[in-house]
Scaffold this motif. Structure first.
Motif, mmCIF file in Angstrom:
data_model
loop_
_atom_site.group_PDB
_atom_site.id
_atom_site.type_symbol
_atom_site.label_atom_id
_atom_site.label_comp_id
_atom_site.label_asym_id
_atom_site.label_seq_id
_atom_site.Cartn_x
_atom_site.Cartn_y
_atom_site.Cartn_z
ATOM 1 N N HIS A 739 -27.378 -8.127 28.637
ATOM 2 C CA HIS A 739 -27.147 -8.269 27.128
ATOM 3 C C HIS A 739 -26.946 -6.899 26.532
ATOM 4 N N ALA A 741 -26.405 -4.937 22.990
ATOM 5 C CA ALA A 741 -26.740 -4.566 21.557
ATOM 6 C C ALA A 741 -25.671 -3.958 20.895
ATOM 7 N N VAL A 817 -22.156 -7.971 20.207
ATOM 8 C CA VAL A 817 -23.323 -8.330 20.592
ATOM 9 C C VAL A 817 -23.404 -9.829 21.390
#
Length: 863
Positions: A739, A741, A817
């Motif tokens: 992931h 950010a 994102v």
């Protein structure tokens, strides 16, 4: 400031686009409507503009002219009879030819020296496929390997007195050495007289002693004419043919292919850009070409192609003369669309080529429901060019209305000219279509609003007009011509005629009529030349023989002989040897003689001829050549029992399949194909996967397309653990995903070894993306970049390593994102199936190459 007229017209178009007056199909048509706007862009809406005034009279549709006053006034190609004598003009017009035809061309050289005559004739101003037959006056002659004419008998052209040479019209041609040797010193004919791109023939004739001159040349100075196979044309259905490379084109008689060639590629045609005229609507053109190639059954058995075209024209006529002759061979209807595209519709009704007009689309009409006496036709005589009578004009059985003749008190006959048609049955089929249209009572014109744009592009229009034209409400009419007519407060004026419901009905036994008579044409020995009625391939126990039907010469002393040869034995146009068979016991039956040959080579294109011999063994001339494909098994195989994708993703450079063959003795092979996913599948244009797979009835098979040796170079490709991958700022690995950010542009990477110059295939999946973008990279100096991806999905890239490549990196932008997963990287090999998303199909094929129903698609993502 825009003029009031422009404002008024724009407002009018806006009203049409948003009210119930707008024809519903226009709102949803993905092809015609949007592109028509380019026409208005090009001509403008200025009422005073000269270009606008000219375009108002511009015809949008063109239909074949074969009957009536318009046909008489239209320019026409020269008659076939006029083509048999060479033209002698100081500056002759250029000649072009399509299909198979006979012509003599024009003299480029006509000179004698000593006792020899030299003649060079320009046959066609472009490359042709071949020279097939030769005539001196009306004597058909053959030539040996050196080009000398073999005497047909009676002393004519004996003792090597005539020599014929030819050139196909290659881009760089070879001069005629004999003419150069005779005339180069005078500068009359030198090595520079090559005739590049000009098909030609050269004739040398040597005089003899005065007492033998009339015997050797009984008709005076020999006049040479030839049968040729004309222009090579681009077949857009064949992926091996390149529109930009004429060397890849092939000879054809297909009317649709010839029409496309004349519009775009013929030097003496319209000169349209094929990328604008054909490519936007190429699927529509493919449909018409396929219809032209459809097999139509014959009364005596066998088939012939629905629409074929053969003809010659000169630049004395504009390109419209040739276009009309081509359209006449297929009952053609040609549309000029606003964006420059051309749409052909040949003579076979289809609902897909229909549009609808309502009361709201029509602003005026002038429709008659009958004909004036002086316009009536109660007999129609189809005329065509008949190769069996040495390429002269002939006619078929006519169509007539005897009741109308009794009412009129006389026969009111007219001719329908199909000059570029060489098959008498095809002329009858076309004649019937025109005859049925002539019998329709409703005809005239209607003025159509701009809301009826689609109808002007359609060949057939269905009228929903309970108020405007109640007698035609629900009826189908044919759009014979449409022109722009904005000055008449309408968008267009459309000429219409009622569409006969049974126009496509064809019963060979009753509709074919009788074969046109062929006058006896004895050779020097007085033996008539046979006339072929039918040639048919007949399968039998896995083999094939040829059935030949000839007209009975009503002379029991003559023995028919059939000979055949393979037309192309090596793919380079080389003919096979003639194989001859005599039929001494053949008996006539009802005016015909049926000849069945021994077994012939299977699944080959054969040329077939017939001759008669006398009791003493003297031969007649051989008949005209007929072609037939010796199909041993005409029955297509049944569909496969199953066709499935096997294995599991990810598919690294390969896709595996299994299929099962049912209980079918006809199937011999199965061919796999692939097309980009979602594309229409056409086995003639799709990519064939590997060689045909040999199969037998009631068995199962497995097949893999591509390289099965590839493995994923990446460790932990599914981010199952927080290991191996180097994480940049903002990256975390958990829950089986990586992931990123927002905040900093950075990537997740693995250090690997790469080989410079090798292509590496990459794949990764983006999910839960809410912003920014991602891309695959090989970290190098400079970096090797993949495509930027800014949406969820599985993405594929190809990255070519350089010497400094050290790691694979998945880079996120600072505002990126989202989650990454299912990463793949491997080195591509030449054996890998192509990367992409593909639809695979499997097609069973019998021993004669006839396909059965396809199975599929099996949708595959190949990394």
């Amino acid at each position: 400031m825009p003029s009031a007229e422009i404002v008024r017209r724009v407002e009018q178009i806006a009203r049409h686009s948003c009210t119930s007056l707008y024809t519903p199909p226009v709102c949803h048509d993905p092809i015609f409507t949007p592109l028509f706007t380019s026409l208005f862009t090009s001509i403008g809406f200025s009422a005073g503009a000269a270009s606008f005034a000219a375009s108002v009279a511009t015809a949008i549709t063109t239909t074949a002219l074969t009957i009536g006053l318009q046909m008489l006034m239209a320019p026409k190609p020269p008659k076939p009879e006029a083509l048999k004598a060479p033209l002698a003009q100081p500056i002759p017009y250029r000649i072009w030819a399509v299909g198979r035809t006979r012509l003599a061309g024009a003299y480029m050289l006509w000179e004698s020296k000593g006792h020899r005559l030299f003649a060079v004739q320009a046959i066609a101003g472009h490359r042709i496929k071949s020279f097939n037959r030769y005539w001196l006056h009306d004597d058909e002659v053959t030539i040996n390997g050196s080009g000398f004419v073999a005497s047909p008998g009676g002393g004519r052209y004996a003792n090597n007195s005539v020599k014929i040479q030819s050139r196909l019209g290659l881009p760089t041609e070879t001069p005629y050495a004999d003419a150069v040797a005779e005339f180069s010193s005078e500068g009359l004919w030198t090595n520079d007289h090559r005739g590049d791109g000009q098909a030609s023939v050269c004739l040398f004739a040597g005089a003899t002693r005065q007492k033998d001159q009339n015997k050797r040349f009984p008709y005076g100075v020999p006049q040479l004419s030839v049968e040729i196979d004309g222009a090579l044309c681009w077949d857009f259905r064949d992926p091996a043919q390149d529109p930009a490379n004429p060397a890849t084109w092939l000879w054809t008689r297909n009317s649709a292919l010839i029409c496309a060639w004349h519009l775009c590629f013929n030097e003496f045609g319209f000169g349209l850009d094929y990328q604008k005229a054909l490519l936007p609507v190429i699927d529509l053109w493919k449909e018409e070409a396929d219809i032209c190639d459809e097999d139509v059954p014959l009364a005596g058995g066998g088939t012939e192609k629905r629409y074929q075209c053969n003809g010659t024209d000169t630049t004395e006529n504009g390109p419209k003369a040739g276009l009309n002759a081509i359209l006449a061979t297929c009952d053609g209807h040609l549309v000029s669309r606003g964006d420059g595209a051309r749409i052909l519709t040949v003579g076979k009704f289809r609902e897909s080529r229909c549009a609808t007009l309502t009361d709201g689309d029509i602003v005026g009409h002038n429709v008659q429901y009958g004909q004036l006496f002086e316009d009536e036709i109660n007999r129609l005589i189809p005329k065509f060019t008949y190769p069996a009578t040495d390429y002269s004009t002939s006619d078929t059985d006519y169509f007539e209305d005897t009741a109308a003749q009794l009412t009129a008190g006389r026969v009111l006959a007219d001719e329908a000219e199909y000059q570029w048609v060489h098959q008498w049955r095809q002329a009858r089929r076309l004649g019937k279509r025109d005859w049925l249209r002539l019998r329709e009572k409703a005809r005239g014109s209607i003025d159509v609003r701009l809301s009826g744009i689609n109808s002007v592009y359609a060949r057939w229009v269905r009228l929903e007009t309970p108020r405007r034209l109640p007698s035609l409400n629900g009826k189908l009419v044919e759009n014979r011509r449409s022109i722009l007519a904005l000055s008449k407060a309408a968008g267009f004026t459309m000429d219409i005629v009622g569409h006969p419901e049974n126009i496509d009905a064809w019963t060979p036994a009753t509709d074919e009529g009788a074969q046109p008579p062929v006058p006896s044409a004895p050779n020097a020995a007085g033996i008539p030349t046979p006339v072929i009625n039918l040639v048919q391939a007949k399968p039998k126990n896995g083999t094939v023989y040829i059935r030949v039907v000839i007209i009975d010469p009503e002379n029991a002393s003559l023995t028919p002989h059939v000979r055949y040869r393979v037309k192309d034995i090596d793919g380079l146009g080389t003919h096979g040897a003639w194989v001859e068979q005599a039929f001494p016991d053949a008996d006539p039956s009802v005016g015909y003689i049926n000849l069945n040959t021994n077994v012939v080579p299977s699944d080959q294109l054969l040329e077939v001829q017939v001759a008669f011999t006398t009791a003493r063994g003297a031969y007649s001339d051989w008949s005209i050549t007929e072609e037939v494909v010796s199909t041993a098994d005409p029955t297509p195989p049944v569909a496969l029992s199953s066709f499935t994708l096997t294995g599991s993703a990810p598919r690294l450079g390969n896709a595996a399949f299994s299929f099962a063959v049912g209980n079918d003795t006809h199937v011999k092979t199965v061919q796999l194909y692939r097309v980009p996913t979602g594309n229409i599948f056409d086995p003639d244009t799709a990519t064939a996967v590997g060689a045909p797979i040999a199969v037998t009835s009631s068995n199962s098979y497995a097949y893999t397309d591509g390289d099965t040796s590839r493995t994923n170079m990446l460790a932990n490709p599914g981010f199952d653990t927080d290991t191996v991958w180097g994480k940049g700022t903002g990256w975390t690995i958990s829950g089986g995903k990586a992931h990123h950010a927002a905040g900093t542009s950075a990537g997740v990477s693995q250090a690997l070894s790469f080989t410079a110059g090798i292509v590496y295939r990459s794949a990764y999946t983006i999910s839960a993306r809410t912003g920014g973008s991602f891309r695959a990279q090989l970290l190098s100096s400079p970096n090797v970049q993949g495509t930027i991806r800014s949406a969820n999905g599985t993405w594929l890239d190809k990255l070519t390593a350089i010497a400094s490549s050290t790691a694979y990196n998945l880079l996120a932008t600072s505002d990126g994102v989202g989650d990454l997963d299912d990463t793949v990287l491997f080195a591509e090999t030449v054996s890998c199936a192509p990367q992409g998303v593909w639809d695979y199909y499997a097609v069973p094929v019998n021993g004669s190459g006839i396909r059965g129903p396809s199975s599929g698609p099996a949708v595959v993502t190949i990394i």
